[in-house]
Every structure is written in structure tokens, then in C-alpha cells.
Design an enzyme around this catalytic site. Structure first.
Site, PDB file in Angstrom:
ATOM      1  N   HIS A 230      58.351  -8.514  55.627  1.00 14.32           N
ATOM      2  CA  HIS A 230      58.694  -9.890  55.283  1.00 14.32           C
ATOM      3  C   HIS A 230      58.754 -10.066  53.769  1.00 14.32           C
ATOM      4  CE1 HIS A 230      54.522 -10.617  54.125  1.00 14.32           C
ATOM      5  NE2 HIS A 230      54.097 -10.265  55.338  1.00 14.32           N
ATOM      6  N   CYS A 263      50.882  -5.895  56.139  1.00 16.03           N
ATOM      7  CA  CYS A 263      52.331  -5.991  56.335  1.00 16.03           C
ATOM      8  C   CYS A 263      53.063  -5.299  55.180  1.00 16.03           C
ATOM      9  CB  CYS A 263      52.760  -7.453  56.431  1.00 16.03           C
ATOM     10  SG  CYS A 263      52.218  -8.281  57.951  1.00 16.03           S
TER      11      CYS A 263
END
Length: 288
Positions: A230, A263
């Protein structure tokens, strides 16, 4: 004499015409051949590059394997990735307790283990379900069999992403920021995963981190459980009764070094490109 003169004139015209055709056609033929040859060489190089990156990444992982069912194992790494070898592998709430069965796992599913005890591993599956799985060759295997034509290659050492698709180098040297090593709460899992879904959050996805902090990110692409590719966290400001979003400058400055909570972060533009161009089931190779 007159006839001989005309003959010589016609002969010279014929020879001139042949020479003109020769000089016009031959260069075109030669350059056309070189051009086609160049294209063949270029295409071949692209295909070799994609195949070689697959082999190189897999070899790197295998060379760091400590047993024949863990795809990756490192002394400083808390999280270890395994793959389910057959349908119906059992996950328990308590070690060896049949009555505490949580679920049965499917063949080729990825699991990430956090702890090992009494011949079992405590692990998480793709749906964020956690429990104990017996660690043996009947339940687990080291390497998934399928290879996609589209690869998102995340190099944790260099903190860059290279993307390969259908024999082409699609994008190269995308700066990223992954999880901090040697911390069970922040490590990025290492192994071969697949893009599961692209989450739809037009105004940003709100994340609650393990350390109690919160952040909003854009263009989330899920590759395992709650692990995503992301954008860097964004800041929201109100201007003329409108909410405006921009990259957090401090977090963006960390791209190129580990700084996330597990992430894979990239810039807003790169996150948008990956979100819009990555096909479903593209493989995500994460390695040191």
C-alpha cells in the site's frame, strides 16, 4: 550505325535501371534483417530475465532453508512461511487436542508460523485465523509448484520492488519500506505469496498497528492475511470544506529502509500503479 547507337542507348538504360533497383532494394533488405534480428535478441533477453529472476529468488530461499518443509528460516527472523501439502490439514486451538479443532486447511495454502512447540507450529492462515498445526512432511511442504507470468519481487535487503510480467521487465527499482526485522510484531513475512484481492477504500484504509498507533493508507493490495502492499501513510487536511490527502512527508522519507509494521509501503504514485496494473493471483516474492 544508327541501329548500333540506339542499341547501345537502350542497353545503357537497362543497366542503369538494374543498378538503381539494386541500390534501392538491398539496403532496405539488409537493414530490415538487422532490425528483425535485434528484436529477436531483445525478446529473448526479456524472457531469460523473467525466468532467471524466478530461479534466482527460489534458489536464494532454498539456500536459506534449515529443514525440508520451511521455505525460509533465519536466526533473526521470527516469522517462517510454510505451505500446506494436502487438503484437510488440521489446525487446533490446543496442541494435539482433537476436540479443539479450529479448521481444516487446503492444499497449497500459505501459513506463517510464529512459534514452535512439541512438534507443532503456531501459525496464521490467509484469513487471519491462528492455531497449531503439526509440523511434519504429511502436512507441510517447502515450495509451491505454480509459477505465475507476473511477479512482484520484493527485496528486503535492498528495499526495492522489481515487477516482471509476460517476459518483460515491467517496473524496476521501486523504493519500498518493509517491516523491521527481529521484531515479531513488525516483520514482513518471507516467502512466495499471491495477490488475493485489491481492497476498495476510496477514502483510504484505516489501519490499527500493533503498537497502538493508527494510520491511513491508499491503494491496499492484499497478499497474505492482513499483510498488504500500500501507499505510505497519508495525512488528511480540511480545506474549503473538502478533505485533501497527501503523503506523510516523514514516512515517505523512510522509503528505502525498513520502517513499516509488516506491510510493504511504496509511494502514492507507485501504490496506485501497482493497484491498477497488478492481475489477480500475481505472485509476490518476498526475500532477503
Amino acid at each position: 550505325m544508327r541501329f548500333n547507337g540506339i542499341s547501345r542507348f537502350l542497353l545503357s538504360c537497362l543497366i542503369s535501371g538494374i543498378m538503381a533497383c539494386f541500390f534501392i532494394m538491398v539496403p532496405s533488405f539488409l537493414f530490415g534483417s538487422v532490425s528483425n534480428q535485434d528484436k529477436a535478441i531483445e525478446t529473448s533477453a526479456k524472457v531469460v530475465d523473467e525466468i532467471s529472476i524466478k530461479k534466482q529468488v527460489i534458489n536464494d530461499m532454498q539456500n536459506q532453508t534449515k529443514d525440508n518443509i520451511s521455505i525460509f528460516s533465519l536466526d533473526d527472523c521470527f516469522k517462517k512461511t510454510y505451505y500446506i501439502s494436502q487438503n484437510g490439514v488440521k489446525m487446533y486451538k490446543k496442541i494435539g487436542d482433537e476436540s479443539s479443532l479450529i479448521k481444516c486447511l487446503d492444499r497449497d495454502s500459505e501459513i506463517v508460523a510464529y512459534e514452535e512447540k512439541d512438534g507443532y507450529i503456531y501459525c496464521e492462515d490467509n484469513f487471519s485465523v491462528k492455531g497449531w498445526v503439526k509440523k511434519d512432511n504429511n502436512n507441510l511442504k517447502a515450495m509451491p509448484l505454480g509459477l505465475s507470468n507476473y511477479i512482484i519481487d520484493v527485496d528486503l535487503t535492498k528495499q526495492i520492488i522489481n515487477i516482471y510480467g509476460n517476459g518483460n521487465v515491467v517496473r524496476k527499482n521501486i523504493a519500498c519500506s518493509t517491516g523491521i526485522l527481529n521484531n515479531a510484531d513488525t516483520e514482513t513475512p518471507v516467502g512466495i505469496f499471491k495477490v488475493k484481492k485489491k481492497l476498495v477504500y476510496p477514502n483510504g484504509l484505516k489501519l490499527n498497528n500493533n503498537d497502538g498507533t493508527k494510520e491511513t493508507v491508499m491503494y491496499p493490495v492484499q497478499f497474505f492475511s492482513n499483510y498488504l502492499i500500500h501507499s505510505v501513510p497519508i495525512d488528511e487536511t480540511h480545506h474549503n470544506n473538502k478533505v485533501e490527502q497527501e503523503e506523510n512527508k516523514v514516512e515517505k522519507s523512510k522509503l528505502g529502509k525498513p520502517a513499516s509494521h509488516g506491510c510493504v509501503r511504496v509511494s502514492m504514485d507507485d501504490a496506485k500503479w501497482i493497484y491498477n496494473n497488478t492481475p489477480q493471483n500475481a505472485e509476490v516474492y518476498i526475500h532477503y
